[in-house]
Motif scaffolding. Sequence first.
Motif, PDB file in Angstrom:
ATOM      1  N   LYS A 218       0.687  -1.213  -0.032  1.00 40.92           N
ATOM      2  CA  LYS A 218      -0.025   0.206  -0.014  1.00 40.92           C
ATOM      3  C   LYS A 218       1.018   1.290   0.085  1.00 40.92           C
ATOM      4  O   LYS A 218       0.670   2.228  -0.666  1.00 40.92           O
ATOM      5  CB  LYS A 218      -0.999  -0.028   1.255  1.00 40.92           C
ATOM      6  N   ALA A 219       2.013   1.345   0.775  1.00 44.63           N
ATOM      7  CA  ALA A 219       3.003   2.433   0.796  1.00 44.63           C
ATOM      8  C   ALA A 219       3.500   2.589  -0.375  1.00 44.63           C
ATOM      9  O   ALA A 219       3.652   3.682  -0.857  1.00 44.63           O
ATOM     10  CB  ALA A 219       3.895   1.970   1.776  1.00 44.63           C
ATOM     11  N   LYS A 220       3.753   1.372  -1.169  1.00 43.39           N
ATOM     12  CA  LYS A 220       4.439   1.647  -2.454  1.00 43.39           C
ATOM     13  C   LYS A 220       3.500   2.137  -3.568  1.00 43.39           C
ATOM     14  O   LYS A 220       3.744   3.071  -4.278  1.00 43.39           O
ATOM     15  CB  LYS A 220       4.994   0.302  -2.901  1.00 43.39           C
ATOM     16  N   GLU A 221       2.302   1.784  -3.307  1.00 42.71           N
ATOM     17  CA  GLU A 221       1.250   2.063  -4.451  1.00 42.71           C
ATOM     18  C   GLU A 221       1.250   3.740  -4.233  1.00 42.71           C
ATOM     19  O   GLU A 221       0.696   4.398  -5.030  1.00 42.71           O
ATOM     20  CB  GLU A 221      -0.088   1.509  -3.992  1.00 42.71           C
ATOM     21  N   LEU A 222       0.955   4.393  -2.847  1.00 42.45           N
ATOM     22  CA  LEU A 222       0.766   5.620  -2.512  1.00 42.45           C
ATOM     23  C   LEU A 222       2.015   6.493  -3.323  1.00 42.45           C
ATOM     24  O   LEU A 222       1.834   7.585  -3.702  1.00 42.45           O
ATOM     25  CB  LEU A 222       0.735   5.762  -1.182  1.00 42.45           C
ATOM     26  N   ARG A 223       3.092   5.947  -2.989  1.00 40.46           N
ATOM     27  CA  ARG A 223       4.326   6.482  -3.638  1.00 40.46           C
ATOM     28  C   ARG A 223       4.064   6.609  -5.260  1.00 40.46           C
ATOM     29  O   ARG A 223       4.400   7.830  -5.731  1.00 40.46           O
ATOM     30  CB  ARG A 223       5.721   5.667  -3.318  1.00 40.46           C
ATOM     31  N   GLU A 224       3.865   5.586  -5.897  1.00 37.29           N
ATOM     32  CA  GLU A 224       3.628   5.614  -7.171  1.00 37.29           C
ATOM     33  C   GLU A 224       2.418   6.471  -7.939  1.00 37.29           C
ATOM     34  O   GLU A 224       2.566   7.164  -8.662  1.00 37.29           O
ATOM     35  CB  GLU A 224       3.287   4.112  -7.885  1.00 37.29           C
ATOM     36  N   ASN A 225       1.577   6.408  -7.050  1.00 38.54           N
ATOM     37  CA  ASN A 225       0.214   7.634  -7.108  1.00 38.54           C
ATOM     38  C   ASN A 225       0.849   8.761  -7.230  1.00 38.54           C
ATOM     39  O   ASN A 225       0.317   9.657  -7.940  1.00 38.54           O
ATOM     40  CB  ASN A 225      -0.847   7.296  -6.424  1.00 38.54           C
ATOM     41  N   MET A 226       1.733   9.139  -6.134  1.00 40.30           N
ATOM     42  CA  MET A 226       1.887  10.586  -5.984  1.00 40.30           C
ATOM     43  C   MET A 226       3.095  11.044  -7.197  1.00 40.30           C
ATOM     44  O   MET A 226       3.003  11.951  -7.550  1.00 40.30           O
ATOM     45  CB  MET A 226       2.580  10.584  -4.542  1.00 40.30           C
ATOM     46  N   GLU A 227       3.839  10.006  -7.398  1.00 37.97           N
ATOM     47  CA  GLU A 227       4.658  10.233  -8.636  1.00 37.97           C
ATOM     48  C   GLU A 227       4.078  10.386  -9.791  1.00 37.97           C
ATOM     49  O   GLU A 227       4.530  11.340 -10.759  1.00 37.97           O
ATOM     50  CB  GLU A 227       5.913   9.194  -8.707  1.00 37.97           C
ATOM     51  N   ASN A 228       3.046   9.661 -10.135  1.00 37.62           N
ATOM     52  CA  ASN A 228       2.202   9.881 -11.212  1.00 37.62           C
ATOM     53  C   ASN A 228       1.576  11.059 -11.497  1.00 37.62           C
ATOM     54  O   ASN A 228       1.541  11.684 -12.846  1.00 37.62           O
ATOM     55  CB  ASN A 228       1.342   8.402 -11.477  1.00 37.62           C
ATOM     56  N   LYS A 229       1.031  11.518 -10.413  1.00 40.53           N
ATOM     57  CA  LYS A 229       0.482  12.645 -10.448  1.00 40.53           C
ATOM     58  C   LYS A 229       1.186  14.109 -10.780  1.00 40.53           C
ATOM     59  O   LYS A 229       0.794  14.770 -11.531  1.00 40.53           O
ATOM     60  CB  LYS A 229      -0.490  13.120  -9.265  1.00 40.53           C
ATOM     61  N   GLY A 230       2.466  13.961 -10.181  1.00 40.96           N
ATOM     62  CA  GLY A 230       3.431  14.725 -10.494  1.00 40.96           C
ATOM     63  C   GLY A 230       3.026  16.255 -10.080  1.00 40.96           C
ATOM     64  O   GLY A 230       2.532  16.529  -8.786  1.00 40.96           O
TER      65      GLY A 230
END
Length: 314
Positions: free
Chosen positions: A280-292
């Motif tokens: 879940k922590a990894k998914e949150l990180r990826e979502n934040m990166e994708n949103k930019g």
Amino acid sequence: MDMASPNITTIVKQLKPDLVIYDFLQILAPSLAQSQNIPAVEFLALSASMTSFFMHLAYNPGVEYPSPEIYLRDYEVQIEAKYIDYLSVLVKKKIVPVGPLVQDPVEKDEKKEIIEWLNGKEPSSAVFVSFGSKYFLSMEEMQEIAYGVELSMVNFIWVVRFPQGEKVNLQMALPKGFLDSIGDRGMVVEGWAPQKTILKHSSIGGFVSHCGWSSVMESMKFGVPIILMPMHLDQPVNARLVEALGAGVEVKRDTNGRLEREEVAKVIRKVLVEKTPKRKAKELRENMENKGDEEIDGVVQGLLRLCSKKNKQW
């Protein structure tokens, strides 16, 4: 414009800007701006979940909060989309997220020994323990946390802080023989440590945190699950949010709000071993990166439209 100045009235009247952006706590700013026919935008430095929760308590006393995962326990009374929507309903204003305002760490030579220690540990094998710069543990809390990290048998780096001006001997504050018994498995740092650099390091697999909003954001940015240990103010609500997202596990206290070493150790081991908080922590990180920069770009466009509308009125 820094609306935290004590001369808000003078600033607004003399400069008469096209738009006033003000901090949530500056309650005079909107009325002063309105008196000068200037649009105003609140800048919330807290989470939408926490803000909507406490505004709900103020506006709707006795009515259950519509998101049951956010709550306060009896002793505590003494990411955000649905909370933003509900906050908009409560305050009757449009709420626009500005994205996580977390900078990437800057590589410096400070605390070089910390990075060298981390480099010698296996990936995701250590926890970072820190409770921010404004909350100071009681002696009882410090003792229970010390015994807890020792019982967990995992690697850890712990930043210990004492109130400014208080002369406290670190060895006296910790359990007798603690520093000797942990050996190379643990590192205790007094005062300050580069938090973002530590959280970004591959050997960190968990963050023992008081759940201040800045720490929560930094943990999410670097994909580190949280061992949730809220203390006061907005921290319990922030902890409930992280747990609801699946990116952390809370250390449960006894009915009087006291920490217990066995529970501390259990949750640390759980977060480092179980797959769900890590995923879940990894998914949150990826979502934040994708949103930019998508959200902050949206804010800029919204402010430009406000200013344009105001200029046409003039």
